[in-house]
Scaffold this motif. Structure first.
Motif, PDB file in Angstrom:
ATOM      1  N   ASP A   1       3.164   0.205   1.638  1.00 29.22           N
ATOM      2  CA  ASP A   1       2.106  -0.558   2.318  1.00 29.22           C
ATOM      3  C   ASP A   1       0.818  -0.298   1.548  1.00 29.22           C
TER       4      ASP A   1
ATOM      5  N   HIS B   1      -1.672   5.488   8.990  1.00 31.30           N
ATOM      6  CA  HIS B   1      -0.487   5.664   9.842  1.00 31.30           C
ATOM      7  C   HIS B   1       0.651   6.244   9.017  1.00 31.30           C
TER       8      HIS B   1
ATOM      9  N   THR C   1      -0.553   6.478   5.178  1.00 33.01           N
ATOM     10  CA  THR C   1      -1.425   5.565   4.442  1.00 33.01           C
ATOM     11  C   THR C   1      -2.858   6.060   4.629  1.00 33.01           C
TER      12      THR C   1
ATOM     13  N   GLU D   1      -6.376   4.106   4.482  1.00 31.55           N
ATOM     14  CA  GLU D   1      -6.817   2.722   4.330  1.00 31.55           C
ATOM     15  C   GLU D   1      -8.100   2.377   5.079  1.00 31.55           C
TER      16      GLU D   1
ATOM     17  N   GLU E   1      -6.106   0.557   0.327  1.00 30.77           N
ATOM     18  CA  GLU E   1      -5.038   1.329   0.971  1.00 30.77           C
ATOM     19  C   GLU E   1      -4.032   1.868  -0.036  1.00 30.77           C
TER      20      GLU E   1
HETATM   21 MN   LIG Z   1      -1.205  -0.014   6.473  1.00 32.65          MN
END
Ligand SMILES: [Mn+2]
Length: 356
Positions: free
Chosen positions: A226, A290, A317, A319, A333
């Motif tokens: 992500d 998260h 992460t 971000e 991120e």
């Molecule tokens: Mn994310």
């Protein structure tokens, strides 16, 4: 992963995971059936002598790729019988209440009769937070795929293109590099749309001077990455540059703090304190990060709302973002592996402001 330890600690005779009406990612976590197979209507049963999978004929080939004992059913009736047989005399049975529908739970109770059913969803999630060697390898690959695409995004940008064209290109490039799918619906936001953190992609055409925010990830053997990069199409204004630099510094602060033993809550507090010390006070409207794994939002990570002690082997992460309605937004991120003495950033792509 040590499922036997879970049985001991929770004092249960069996752990029953049903990948039923609702998908239960724990089915894949325990069985490690990560290449091929959907396993709808399948059971994974963790017992003291190993893990058994009850699945349909349709999934037999996929199921046999794993290390578990496999039992095949051809009808619903056969499936129920197999479940009863495998559970045998087990009295205390652990379930994952987080992904079991009430209807499926009723069905299980009907099949198994009088037993003690315990919700051990939190315990499983706790275990899932710390990634083992195999999981780290897969997340690393998912991060590599996304990062390579992130590096190329500036080349994809053409004046007049629509957001969904950019999103499609990003997904295509990930699949071309071996991703099994996108990790979540790709966000490609131009100009003022970048002010909406969970915008997806629409018809907006790319214009000179726009922010271009792309938030995307790859799924590789069920594990996710992500990442987000924000660019300026054309020359950045002073305001855009200032926003970018603030977010970039906030992210640096956040990443530097990630380490075994640190409270994720403190990371979010520090990142937000920094942003609130600038002219963009109050414009970071979500938490810093998260947990990442089988789910994109695997578990709570870096949020001022919740205590979360980071442990070596977790992946979170980082971000931060700044959002100004009707103007635009910047988010940067990366995915970060927590280590004993610090961290390793798993995603890689330039982070200096890129003016395309
Ligand atoms: Mn994310």
């Amino acid at each position: 992963m040590n499922p036997q330890k879970l049985l001991d600690e929770e004092n249960i005779d069996a752990l029953l995971i049903y990948n039923g009406s609702a998908e239960d990612l724990n089915f894949f976590y325990f069985t490690r059936l990560l290449q091929g197979g959907i396993f709808e209507g399948s059971y994974a049963i963790v017992l003291r002598d190993g893990i058994k999978v009850i699945t349909s004929l349709l999934e037999e080939e996929s199921a046999r790729k794993g290390k578990n004992e496999v039992l095949i059913y051809k009808s619903g009736e056969e499936r129920d019988k197999l479940l009863k047989k495998i559970i045998g005399e087990a009295k205390r049975i652990g379930l994952n209440f987080s992904a079991l529908t009430v209807k499926d739970f009723d069905k299980i109770k009907k099949i198994l009769g009088e037993r003690e059913f315990l919700d051990i969803s939190d315990k499983i999630m706790d275990m899932r937070k710390v990634k083992d060697e195999e999981e780290r390898k897969l997340i690393r690959e998912a991060c590599k795929i996304a990062s390579e695409v992130a590096i190329d995004i500036p080349e994809f940008l053409k004046e007049g293109m629509r957001e969904y064209e950019l999103a499609a290109r990003v997904v295509y490039e990930m699949l071309k590099r071996g991703a099994e799918s996108e990790a979540f619906t790709t966000i490609a936001a131009f100009g003022e749309n970048a002010a909406e953190p969970h915008y997806t992609a629409g018809e907006r055409k790319l214009k000179h001077g726009d922010f271009v925010l792309v938030d995307f990830g790859a799924r590789y053997h069920h594990y996710n990455s992500d990442m987000t990069r924000t660019f300026v199409f054309g020359q950045a204004t002073e305001e855009q540059r200032e926003m970018y630099n603030v977010v970039s510094e906030a992210q640096r602060i956040g990443i530097e703090m990630v380490k075994d033993g640190v409270n994720g809550k403190d990371v979010d507090v520090h990142v937000k304190n920094y942003i609130d010390s600038t002219k963009f006070k109050g414009r970071m409207i979500h938490s810093t990060g998260h947990g990442l794994g089988l789910a994109v939002h695997d578990h709570v990570g870096l949020s001022s709302q919740i205590d979360m002690i980071l442990r070596s082997g977790m992946v979170v992460t980082v971000e931060p973002g700044v959002y100004i309605p009707n103007f635009g937004g910047v988010r940067i991120e990366d995915d970060v592996l927590v280590k004993k003495d610090g961290r390793e950033v798993l995603t890689f792509a330039p982070k200096d402001l890129i003016e395309v």
